[in-house]
Enzyme design. Structure first.
Site: not given
Length: 927
Positions: A325, A866
């Site tokens: 990510c 994230h």
């Protein structure tokens, strides 16, 4: 390595529990020694263990490595006899449960670590020796062992593979699924062997295929690694066993269908003749007939490249290939950079530098160009950046594998690699440095930029690189050094607005006032310079004075707090800090420390030590005078200063023999601290001074008495002792030096102010550009002094790029501590005006107004967390989208300002004919 026997021979109880005879200080020392030993013996195959950050942070607080609100990173200063755990509880058994997906085990693996860490479950890595020690002390688990592997081609690096490749094996005979886990460095041959062992099959009679995105390509049993074959985390592989006994499936080269990963035509992928109206023409070579199209095979598994509809262009997501990510967030910001889209949709083949050893011979640029064109040609269909990830890992091996990384760090390495692959300079000339002393800044800056461009000339330099002015000033000789250096992005600190109340006791070196405590409020994340400045304002410090800070512990000077760049976190709340107010003088001075001892209390030190600076003290009279001046404010009113006393040896030591005098003045003293400051001292001591003075012997462990006429040969630091008798206690009130307040007295109930109040982006710029001293590890070599000096440094912006990348420094790392700041930064979306920060007055430099077009976000903690991206669609000023790996969704402009903003991307606003700048440069969606 010294480890106490009490800690080596841990006592096992009958019920299997473990006694912990080690104190927190011993635990800390043992783990530090074991960690240093492991770091000195790094090699492939070493075992490391994953520990939950939540538990590990609790343990570090217990051993005193971290204070709750004021972290101590790599701080070697501590009290030798104070237990830091006095208010900290034991962390209890090791608890890694927050890192575990489920409780299912397979045949040869421990519990599987959560692979994406999207929920912010942070982890730490410790060497095997440290893990074994912690496990003995605390028990717990579960055990999560990982191995150190070697990464990189030309320059080998060691990395702990936290996330081994996790594959899903599909058996074509019954469609059953099994899990295979291997290192990314494992060979395809190892994969064949593991599959055949699991299924009890003959390796010569099976075929294993890369089944990524349901597209089948046969894998060859060879020494090629999984990473080199672009095998990704969590992907499927297909097992086929021929049902016709007469058909023998070979795993050799003769019958295997080999996937093709490059076109063999530079002009094709670089936007040459194969591009028509922004779409790729079909490939001519028959070599691709057995596979999917090369373009689709390289980056995402589509049979042909089909342009998306007008409303969907630029809205393709990127598949997460296993903790990628961070890469996807950075890539989406870059592929929505208008200048790069314009460039890679044109023919850039003639700019690929295949000879540059600093790049990837064009491979990285080609992979990114194809990925960018794929993303703009796939509509809303997600793209898997498999080939790009492999090329990036070859250029920067730290990004290989499937561990979580930092999007800004990736941007820095990738933009540098992209620049070298596209560098128009094929042979970099050697340029000799020149001396520009006395020349105007604009001429010097242009010369520096010309030299930079002579060696570095690419589209990345054209659009992303600026120039700043760096000024260094020697603190001793005032030598000024000015350089003009290029930058690719600005890394801005986040100034904390949280404050800390600190109490410091002021002692006046000239004896003009009684000791006085001052309480000041300073920034919690500030440095010692901030504390000194606040104290100077509070006490109305004169221009010819300065403050010397020292920590007093057990009535001794424990350490001086002299480095202005030291963080305030190095001063704990329970410490006692004294500020000695001294006079500035130009000559080399002797620092004098004066300690106090009560003869009626077994000779122990008491009261606060005094510190002053004397210019070339010659005899005991100079020291007597300094002590008398220091103590004059403590004199009780009933004692008249005109009473006479005799300074003869007989009167000073009338009640003791020379042997008794020496015994009286014997005591242990702290090792000497080397430093120099200044104070004044003139005149002669008064006749009524009755103190007995001693000076330390050279070894620093014993004392000898001195008289008024005793000659003194002081060093840079000399220590004296004042003997207090009942007579001195009658004349002087020592209570003013007896009790020192703590830096901060914690309360049982405290109202904590909100820490997350937003700070302005301009405050971050101010903090980045303010003058500050270099750290002790970054000393500057002064060519005039010919010594390394802790110079002051000042940065100024000089030349700005068309694309201004701003990195907000949310992360701070040290050996023992990692911190993330979730401070909300208030950044302009429109009309970011940085004109006041640019020192160049060159009118042709372009506008200093910018518009935001992309943000790389980070959510969660450090070890995991994230990343996602907000990007504005090219050609539409009002349409923002959230790119969260494969998922793409519209977002309103009012929603993009969050505390997760990590890297900001701004585009320069163009100049209008009338000189105003109110619109970004004109770009269009590729068609």
């Amino acid at each position: 390595m010294m480890i106490p026997d009490s800690c080596v021979h841990d006592t096992l109880m009958e019920n299997g529990s473990m006694e912990i005879p080690c104190t927190p200080e011993e635990e800390r020392r043992i783990v530090e020694e074991l960690t240093a030993k492991a770091e000195a013996n790094l090699r492939e195959g070493n075992s490391y263990y994953v520990i939950s950050s939540r538990w590990f942070m609790a343990w570090k607080r217990y051993i005193g490595k971290i204070e709750d609100d004021y972290p101590l990173a790599n701080n070697s200063v501590g009290h030798p006899s104070v237990a830091p755990s006095s208010t900290k509880d034991s962390p209890g058994p090791i608890d890694n449960s927050d890192l575990i997906v489920n409780e299912v085990k397979d045949k040869d693996e421990d519990l599987q670590l959560h692979r994406t860490l999207q929920e912010g479950h942070d982890y730490e890595l410790v060497p095997e020796e440290v893990w074994e020690r912690l496990l003995k002390w605390y028990k717990g688990g579960p055990v999560l062992q990982r191995k150190m592997i070697s990464v990189g081609e030309q320059h080998k690096q060691f990395s702990v593979e936290v996330f081994p490749v996790h594959l899903r094996l599909i058996d074509s005979r019954d469609q059953t699924e099994a899990v295979i886990r291997l290192s990314k460095n494992a060979s395809l041959r190892s994969l064949y062997e593991k599959v055949c062992q699991l299924k009890a099959l003959d390796p010569e009679k099976v075929r294993i295929s890369d089944y990524f995105n349901k597209k089948q390509k046969t894998l060859i049993s060879s020494s090629q690694t999984l990473e080199e074959s672009n095998i990704q985390m969590d992907q499927e592989i297909l097992l086929e066993v021929p049902v016709d006994g007469s058909t023998r499936v070979s795993t050799g080269n003769s019958l295997a269908m080999i996937p093709v990963e490059s076109t063999g035509s530079t002009s094709c992928v670089a936007g040459g003749s194969s591009v028509s109206n922004g779409n790729l023409a079909s490939y001519n070579s028959s070599r691709y007939e057995q596979t999917t199209s090369t373009y689709g095979d390289m980056e995402g598994g589509h049979d042909v490249v089909k342009p998306g509809s007008g409303g969907d262009r630029g809205l393709a997501g990127l598949q997460n290939l296993g903790n990628t990510c961070f890469m996807n967030s950075a890539l989406q910001c870059l592929v929505h950079t208008p200048y790069l889209v314009d460039y890679f949709f044109q023919d850039y083949s003639n700019e690929i530098n295949k000879q540059n050893p600093l790049g990837m011979h064009g491979e990285l640029a080609l992979a990114f160009g194809e990925l960018l064109r794929k993303l703009w040609s796939s509509g809303r269909t997600p793209v898997a950046p498999r080939v790009f990830k492999g090329k990036l890992a070859r250029f920067a091996p730290q990004f290989s594998g499937y561990n979580q990384h930092d999007s800004q760090e990736l941007l820095a390495f990738f933009l540098d690699g992209l620049h070298e692959d596209l560098n128009r300079v094929k042979q970099k000339p050697y340029i000799e440095a020149k001396d520009y002393d006395g020349q105007p800044d604009d001429i010097v800056a242009d010369e520096f930029w010309k030299y930079h461009k002579a060696r570095n000339d690419s589209v990345i330099v054209d659009i992303c690189q600026g120039q700043y002015k760096s000024t260094l000033v020697c603190p001793v000789c005032d030598k000024i050094s000015i350089t003009f250096d290029p930058f690719m992005y600005l890394s801005l600190p986040l100034p904390s607005i949280a404050t800390r109340s600190m109490t410091v006791t002021m002692l006046y070196g000239n004896g003009s006032s009684l000791p006085m405590p001052f309480t000041v409020n300073v920034l919690k994340q500030g440095n010692c310079k901030d504390l000194i400045q606040a104290l100077g304002i509070a006490c109305s410090l004169h221009n010819d004075e300065y403050l010397l800070l020292a920590e007093v512990y057990e009535n001794r000077i424990y350490r001086y707090v002299e480095s202005p760049s030291d963080p305030l976190a190095t001063i704990k709340d329970d410490e006692h800090i004294v500020a000695y107010r001294l006079s500035k003088r130009g000559a080399d001075l002797t620092r004098v420390e004066i300690y106090h001892r009560n003869q009626d209390n077994e000779g122990k030190l008491f009261l606060t030590p005094l510190v002053t600076d004397l210019e070339d003290p010659q005899s005991g009279a100079d020291i007597y005078l300094a002590v008398e001046k220091f103590l004059s404010p403590l004199r009780r009113k009933e004692f008249d200063t005109s009473s006479s006393m005799d300074y003869s040896r007989e009167n000073v030591f009338s009640s003791s023999t020379p042997e008794e005098q020496m015994n009286t003045c014997s005591s242990q003293l702290l090792p000497e601290i080397q430093s120099t400051v200044e104070i004044e001292g003139e005149g002669t001591p008064s006749k009524d001074f009755t103190f007995q003075l001693c000076i330390t012997e050279d070894n620093g462990y014993s004392w000898r008495p001195i008289m008024k006429d005793t000659p003194i040969r002081p060093g840079r630091l000399t220590k004296f002792l004042v003997e207090w008798t009942e007579k001195e206690r009658e004349i002087y009130d020592g209570s003013h030096l007896q009790v020192l307040p703590e830096v901060h007295k914690s309360r049982i109930i405290a109202n904590k102010s909100k820490q997350d109040t937003a700070v302005s982006l301009f405050s971050c710029l101010d903090a980045f550009l303010k003058e500050e001293p270099l750290g002790p590890a970054d000393m500057w070599y002064c060519p005039q002094c010919r010594e390394h000096r802790q110079a002051s440094k000042k940065l100024d912006l000089w030349r700005l790029p068309d694309v201004l990348v701003i990195h907000l420094k949310r992360f701070s790392y040290s050996k023992w501590l990692k911190i993330k700041l979730d401070t909300t930064v208030d950044f302009p979306i429109h009309n970011l005006d940085v004109c006041k920060y640019v020192k160049s007055k060159n009118a042709s430099a372009g506008s200093h107004m910018y518009e935001l077009y992309a943000i790389s976000n980070h959510y969660g903690g450090l070890g995991g967390g994230h990343y996602s991206a907000y990007c504005k669609l090219i050609g539409d000023e009002n349409r923002w989208y959230h790119f969260d790996d494969s998922h793409v969704s519209p977002v309103s402009e009012s929603e993009i300002k969050t505390s997760a903003a990590y890297v900001l991307f701004y585009e320069r606003v163009k100049h209008n004919l009338n000189g105003t700048s109110d619109e970004p440069s004109e770009h269009h969606i590729p068609s």
